[in-house]
Design an enzyme around this catalytic site. Structure first.
Site, PDB file in Angstrom:
ATOM      1  N   LYS A 187       5.436   7.180  10.155  1.00  0.00           N
ATOM      2  CA  LYS A 187       6.253   5.967  10.299  1.00  0.00           C
ATOM      3  C   LYS A 187       6.632   5.440   8.916  1.00  0.00           C
ATOM      4  O   LYS A 187       5.777   4.979   8.163  1.00  0.00           O
ATOM      5  CB  LYS A 187       5.482   4.872  11.049  1.00  0.00           C
ATOM      6  CG  LYS A 187       6.419   3.718  11.428  1.00  0.00           C
ATOM      7  CD  LYS A 187       5.690   2.477  11.851  1.00  0.00           C
ATOM      8  CE  LYS A 187       5.346   1.576  10.709  1.00  0.00           C
ATOM      9  NZ  LYS A 187       6.516   1.066   9.951  1.00  0.00           N
ATOM     10  N   SER A 241      -0.528  -2.632   2.105  1.00  0.00           N
ATOM     11  CA  SER A 241      -1.330  -3.755   1.616  1.00  0.00           C
ATOM     12  C   SER A 241      -2.781  -3.649   2.089  1.00  0.00           C
ATOM     13  O   SER A 241      -3.079  -3.004   3.106  1.00  0.00           O
ATOM     14  CB  SER A 241      -0.721  -5.070   2.093  1.00  0.00           C
ATOM     15  OG  SER A 241      -0.769  -5.114   3.489  1.00  0.00           O
ATOM     16  N   THR A 242      -3.652  -4.317   1.378  1.00  0.00           N
ATOM     17  CA  THR A 242      -5.073  -4.291   1.729  1.00  0.00           C
ATOM     18  C   THR A 242      -5.296  -4.934   3.095  1.00  0.00           C
ATOM     19  O   THR A 242      -6.107  -4.451   3.901  1.00  0.00           O
ATOM     20  CB  THR A 242      -5.878  -5.001   0.623  1.00  0.00           C
ATOM     21  OG1 THR A 242      -5.661  -4.275  -0.603  1.00  0.00           O
ATOM     22  CG2 THR A 242      -7.366  -5.025   0.922  1.00  0.00           C
ATOM     23  N   GLU A 262      -4.554   3.973   0.816  1.00  0.00           N
ATOM     24  CA  GLU A 262      -4.057   3.683  -0.540  1.00  0.00           C
ATOM     25  C   GLU A 262      -3.528   2.252  -0.488  1.00  0.00           C
ATOM     26  O   GLU A 262      -2.477   2.000   0.088  1.00  0.00           O
ATOM     27  CB  GLU A 262      -2.910   4.633  -0.900  1.00  0.00           C
ATOM     28  CG  GLU A 262      -3.241   6.109  -0.813  1.00  0.00           C
ATOM     29  CD  GLU A 262      -4.131   6.577  -1.931  1.00  0.00           C
ATOM     30  OE1 GLU A 262      -4.305   5.846  -2.921  1.00  0.00           O
ATOM     31  OE2 GLU A 262      -4.695   7.674  -1.791  1.00  0.00           O
ATOM     32  N   CYS A 296       2.106  -0.232  -6.717  1.00  0.00           N
ATOM     33  CA  CYS A 296       0.699  -0.621  -6.599  1.00  0.00           C
ATOM     34  C   CYS A 296      -0.045  -0.460  -7.912  1.00  0.00           C
ATOM     35  O   CYS A 296      -1.018  -1.148  -8.160  1.00  0.00           O
ATOM     36  CB  CYS A 296       0.056   0.238  -5.526  1.00  0.00           C
ATOM     37  SG  CYS A 296       0.391   1.984  -5.794  1.00  0.00           S
ATOM     38  N   GLU A 397      -2.137  -9.767  -5.959  1.00  0.00           N
ATOM     39  CA  GLU A 397      -1.039  -8.845  -6.230  1.00  0.00           C
ATOM     40  C   GLU A 397       0.285  -9.532  -5.908  1.00  0.00           C
ATOM     41  O   GLU A 397       0.488  -9.981  -4.775  1.00  0.00           O
ATOM     42  CB  GLU A 397      -1.214  -7.599  -5.351  1.00  0.00           C
ATOM     43  CG  GLU A 397      -0.194  -6.532  -5.638  1.00  0.00           C
ATOM     44  CD  GLU A 397      -0.375  -5.325  -4.720  1.00  0.00           C
ATOM     45  OE1 GLU A 397      -0.628  -5.521  -3.516  1.00  0.00           O
ATOM     46  OE2 GLU A 397      -0.258  -4.190  -5.211  1.00  0.00           O
TER      47      GLU A 397
HETATM   48  P1  NAD Z   1       2.359  -3.438   4.457  1.00  0.00           P
HETATM   49  O1  NAD Z   1       0.922  -3.217   4.576  1.00  0.00           O
HETATM   50  O2  NAD Z   1       2.940  -4.689   4.960  1.00  0.00           O
HETATM   51  O3  NAD Z   1       3.193  -2.279   5.156  1.00  0.00           O
HETATM   52  C1  NAD Z   1       2.989  -0.925   4.865  1.00  0.00           C
HETATM   53  C2  NAD Z   1       3.313  -0.126   6.105  1.00  0.00           C
HETATM   54  O4  NAD Z   1       2.390  -0.496   7.115  1.00  0.00           O
HETATM   55  C3  NAD Z   1       4.696  -0.365   6.694  1.00  0.00           C
HETATM   56  O5  NAD Z   1       5.194   0.848   7.184  1.00  0.00           O
HETATM   57  C4  NAD Z   1       4.414  -1.322   7.833  1.00  0.00           C
HETATM   58  O6  NAD Z   1       5.363  -1.251   8.861  1.00  0.00           O
HETATM   59  C5  NAD Z   1       3.072  -0.838   8.314  1.00  0.00           C
HETATM   60  N1  NAD Z   1       2.271  -1.815   9.040  1.00  0.00           N
HETATM   61  C6  NAD Z   1       2.317  -3.162   8.977  1.00  0.00           C
HETATM   62  N2  NAD Z   1       1.411  -3.698   9.826  1.00  0.00           N
HETATM   63  C7  NAD Z   1       0.775  -2.677  10.432  1.00  0.00           C
HETATM   64  C8  NAD Z   1      -0.272  -2.587  11.388  1.00  0.00           C
HETATM   65  N3  NAD Z   1      -0.853  -3.658  11.916  1.00  0.00           N
HETATM   66  N4  NAD Z   1      -0.696  -1.369  11.764  1.00  0.00           N
HETATM   67  C9  NAD Z   1      -0.154  -0.264  11.229  1.00  0.00           C
HETATM   68  N5  NAD Z   1       0.862  -0.281  10.331  1.00  0.00           N
HETATM   69  C10 NAD Z   1       1.317  -1.475   9.931  1.00  0.00           C
HETATM   70  O7  NAD Z   1       2.650  -3.246   2.918  1.00  0.00           O
HETATM   71  P2  NAD Z   1       4.015  -3.436   2.194  1.00  0.00           P
HETATM   72  O8  NAD Z   1       4.209  -4.852   1.867  1.00  0.00           O
HETATM   73  O9  NAD Z   1       5.083  -2.740   2.937  1.00  0.00           O
HETATM   74  O10 NAD Z   1       3.739  -2.581   0.890  1.00  0.00           O
HETATM   75  C11 NAD Z   1       3.286  -3.137  -0.266  1.00  0.00           C
HETATM   76  C12 NAD Z   1       1.792  -2.914  -0.418  1.00  0.00           C
HETATM   77  O11 NAD Z   1       1.515  -1.529  -0.483  1.00  0.00           O
HETATM   78  C13 NAD Z   1       1.243  -3.486  -1.698  1.00  0.00           C
HETATM   79  O12 NAD Z   1       0.023  -4.118  -1.456  1.00  0.00           O
HETATM   80  C14 NAD Z   1       1.021  -2.260  -2.559  1.00  0.00           C
HETATM   81  O13 NAD Z   1       0.061  -2.399  -3.557  1.00  0.00           O
HETATM   82  C15 NAD Z   1       0.626  -1.255  -1.552  1.00  0.00           C
HETATM   83  N6  NAD Z   1       0.827   0.072  -2.097  1.00  0.00           N
HETATM   84  C16 NAD Z   1      -0.279   0.833  -2.384  1.00  0.00           C
HETATM   85  C17 NAD Z   1      -0.114   2.091  -2.945  1.00  0.00           C
HETATM   86  C18 NAD Z   1      -1.293   2.960  -3.293  1.00  0.00           C
HETATM   87  O14 NAD Z   1      -1.107   4.165  -3.450  1.00  0.00           O
HETATM   88  N7  NAD Z   1      -2.492   2.446  -3.419  1.00  0.00           N
HETATM   89  C19 NAD Z   1       1.143   2.576  -3.172  1.00  0.00           C
HETATM   90  C20 NAD Z   1       2.225   1.768  -2.886  1.00  0.00           C
HETATM   91  C21 NAD Z   1       2.054   0.519  -2.317  1.00  0.00           C
END
Ligand code: NAD
Length: 503
Positions: A187, A241-242, A262, A296, A397
Site C-alpha cells: 500500500k 511515523s512512530t 522503519e 526520517c 520530529e
Molecule cells: P504515517 O505513519 O502517517 O503513514 C505512513 C503509511 O502508513 C501511509 O501509507 C499511511 O496510509 C499508512 N497508515 C496510516 N495509518 C495506518 C494504520 N492505522 N495502519 C496501517 N497503515 C497506516 O507516516 P507519514 O506521515 O506518511 O510519514 C512520515 C513518517 O515516516 C515520519 O515519521 C518519518 O520519520 C517516517 N519515515 C521513516 C523512515 C525510516 O526508514 N525509518 C523513512 C521515511 C519516513
C-alpha cells in the site's frame, strides 16, 4: 483538464496509472471509491485514484497466495533476472518516472532525476543480483548427522510505505522481498500513489508473473490497518511515523505476523570546532534541507560546538536563505513544496511552538511571499535556535524545512544531547579528530552514523533504527534475512543411536 492534458503538461509521454494493480491487471476498487491525489505545487487534482477497501485487500492477498508457490520455487536466478530487467526498464524510463514523482510529491525534478530514480534502479539491481547469492548454511553438529539450514521465504508479505520517497521506499521494500521469493501486497501512501503504480506497469513488462506484486492505494486506517491485521499475511513491513508503527504492532498480533518497522527520527548532526567548516556547512545543509527535510534521517538537530557556533551559523543561514524555492518541475529549483497542505500547516505550527518556548528564529519561519507559489505547500528553509535540548522543537520530529540549532561545550555534552531523544535512526558528526570520530560512532544511539558526511545510503548498507525509530533493517544481506525464515533440517547420515528405552 483531462488526465491526458495533465500528463502532457507535466511532460509525461505515457498515461498516468490510477487503478489498483491486482493479479497482474489494473482494476477499479470493488466499491468504486476513489481518492484525488494532488499536485503540491498548486494543490490542483492530478488524478482520482482507485482507493482499496478491505475487499480489495482480500483480492490482492488471494492473488499473492496463488502466485506464491510458483514464485517461491522458481530458480532464484530467474527471479533475479526479472528484477534486473526491471532495473534496466526503470533507467530507460528515468525522465518519465522522475516527472511523475515530482508531479505527485513536489520533489525538485533535479533530485528526482539524479537521486530518486537512479537509487530505485540500483536497489532492484542489487537485489536482482542477490537473489541467487543468498544461501543457507550447514551446522557442524554431532557425528553422524547432517544439519543444514534453509532460508525460506515468509509467504505473502504486506508492505505499507509513506509519501516522502515513494519510488525509493517501494523499491527498498519490494526488491528484497521478491528476491527472497515472497509475494507482495503493497500500500503506497494515499497522497503519493502514482509512481508505485507506474512501477507495477514496468514490472509486467519485465515479466513479473501475475499476482506476485499487488499494489493497493488506499487510506491508512482502512487498507493499511487491514494489511496489518490480515490473517493470511505472514509479515508486515512498515515505514512511517512512530505512532502508526505502534498501531501496526497491535494490529499484527492476531496471527502473530513478523513485523519490521522503519519509523521516525530526530537526527543529531554534530559539528566540532576542529571540523572542516566549509564541508560541514555544505554537508549540514544537505543533511537537513534535501527533499524539503521530509526524510526520517534528516539532520534536524544541528549541534554546534560553542567556539564555532556563531561563525558556523552565519554561514549556514546565508546558505539556507539562498536555496532556490520554486516549482519543482523547474530544473533550477533546489527546494520544492511539502507534499501536502496538511503537512505544511503542521510544519509551520512548530514555528509557534518554538516562539512559545523562547526559541530564536534565525531564518525562514513562514510560507514564501512569492505570488507564484501562493497556492502550493511551500515553507521557507527555517532555522531556529532552541533554548534547551528538552524543548519540543529539539525532541519532536517536524519533518519539514525546519532545523533546530543546539550548542555544546565538549564531547561529553555533545554525546548526552545527541542521545537524549527517544529516537535512534541516523546521526552525523564533523571532526578531524580520528579517535573522537570513532568513539562517538561507538556510543551513539543510532542505526546509522555518518562521519564527515551525512545521509549516505547504498543498497548494500543496512538501514534502520533503534529505540522509537523501529526495528529490523532494510538493504544489504540484513534485508534478505528479514524476508526469510530459517528451517533447520536434520539428517541421520550414519549415526548409531542407542535406544533411549532399551527393551
Ligand atoms: P504515517 O505513519 O502517517 O503513514 C505512513 C503509511 O502508513 C501511509 O501509507 C499511511 O496510509 C499508512 N497508515 C496510516 N495509518 C495506518 C494504520 N492505522 N495502519 C496501517 N497503515 C497506516 O507516516 P507519514 O506521515 O506518511 O510519514 C512520515 C513518517 O515516516 C515520519 O515519521 C518519518 O520519520 C517516517 N519515515 C521513516 C523512515 C525510516 O526508514 N525509518 C523513512 C521515511 C519516513
Amino acid at each position: 483538464m483531462t488526465l491526458a492534458d495533465i500528463a502532457a503538461a507535466a511532460g509525461l509521454r505515457t498515461p498516468i496509472r490510477h487503478q489498483l494493480f491486482i493479479d497482474g491487471r489494473f482494476v477499479d476498487a470493488a466499491d468504486g471509491q476513489t481518492l484525488a491525489t494532488l499536485n503540491p505545487h498548486d494543490n490542483s487534482v492530478i488524478a482520482d485514484v482507485a482507493m482499496a477497501g478491505r475487499e480489495d485487500v482480500d483480492r490482492a492477498v488471494a492473488a499473492a497466495e496463488r502466485a506464491f508457490p510458483v514464485w517461491a520455487r522458481m530458480a532464484a536466478a530467474d527471479r533475479g533476472r526479472i528484477l534486473l530487467k526491471l532495473a534496466d526498464l526503470i533507467e530507460a524510463n528515468t525522465e518519465e518516472l522522475a516527472r511523475l514523482e515530482t508531479l505527485d510529491t513536489g520533489h525538485p525534478l533535479k533530485d528526482s532525476r539524479a537521486l530518486d530514480v537512479p537509487r530505485t534502479a540500483a536497489c532492484y539491481r542489487y537485489f536482482g543480483g542477490m537473489a541467487d547469492k543468498f544461501q543457507g548454511d550447514v551446522v557442524p553438529v554431532e557425528t553422524g548427522f547432517l544439519n543444514y539450514l534453509l532460508r525460506e521465504p515468509v509467504g505473502v508479505v504486506g508492505q505499507v510505505v509513506p509519501w516522502n520517497f515513494p519510488l525509493m521506499f517501494t523499491a527498498w521494500k519490494m526488491a528484497p522481498a521478491l528476491a527472497a521469493g515472497n509475494t507482495v501486497v503493497l500500500k503506497p501512501a494515499e497522497i503519493t500513489p502514482l509512481s508505485t503504480l507506474k512501477i507495477a506497469e514496468l514490472m509486467m513488462e519485465a515479466g513479473m508473473p501475475p499476482g506476485v506484486v499487488n499494489i493497493v492505494p488506499g487510506l491508512g486506517h482502512v487498507a493499511g490497518q487491514y494489511i496489518a491485521e490480515h490473517p493470511r499475511i505472514a509479515k508486515v513491513a512498515f515505514t512511517g511515523s512512530t505512532a502508526t508503527g505502534r498501531r501496526i504492532v497491535q494490529a499484527s498480533a492476531g496471527n502473530l505476523k513478523k513485523v519490521q518497522l522503519e519509523l521516525g527520527g530526530k537526527g543529531a548532526n554534530i559539528v566540532f570546532d576542529d571540523a572542516n567548516l566549509t564541508a560541514a556547512v555544505n554537508g549540514s545543509a544537505w543533511a537537513i534541507f534535501h527533499n524539503q527535510v521530509q526524510a526520517c534521517i534528516a539532520g534536524s538537530r544541528l549541534m554546534l560546538q560553542e567556539s564555532i557556533a556563531d561563525e558556523f551559523l552565519e554561514r549556514f543561514a546565508t546558505l539556507a536563505r539562498s536555496i532556490r524555492l520554486g516549482n519543482p518541475m523547474d530544473s533550477a529549483t533546489e527546494m520544492g513544496p511539502l507534499t501536502s497542505a496538511l503537512h505544511r500547516d503542521r510544519v509551520l505550527s512548530y514555528v509557534d511552538v518554538a516562539r512559545e518556548q523562547g526559541g530564536e528564529l534565525i531564518a525562514g519561519g513562514r510560507a514564501p511571499v512569492d505570488e507564484a507559489l501562493s497556492r502550493g505547500c511551500y515553507v521557507e528553509p527555517t532555522i531556529v535556535k532552541a533554548k534547551s535540548p528538552q524543548d519540543r522543537i529539539a525532541q519532536e520530529e517536524v519533518f519539514g524545512p525546519f532545523v533546530t540549532v543546539l550548542t555544546f561545550k565538549d564531547e561529553a555534552e555533545a554525546m548526552a544531547i545527541a542521545n537524549g531523544t527517544e529516537y535512534g535512526l541516523g546521526s552525523g558528526l564533523w571532526t578531524s579528530h580520528l579517535q573522537r570520530a570513532h568513539r562517538m560512532a561507538r556510543e551513539m544511539k543510532a542505526g546509522m552514523v555518518w562521519i564527515n558526511s551525512y545521509k549516505r545510503v547504498n543498497p548494500g548498507s543496512p538501514f534502520g533504527g533503534v529505540g522509537q525509530s523501529g526495528y529490523g533493517r532494510e538493504m544489504g544481506f540484513d534485508a534478505m534475512r528479514e524476508y526469510t525464515q530459517v528451517k533447520s533440517v536434520w539428517v541421520n547420515v550414519d549415526a548409531q543411536i542407542p535406544p533411549w528405552y532399551p527393551r
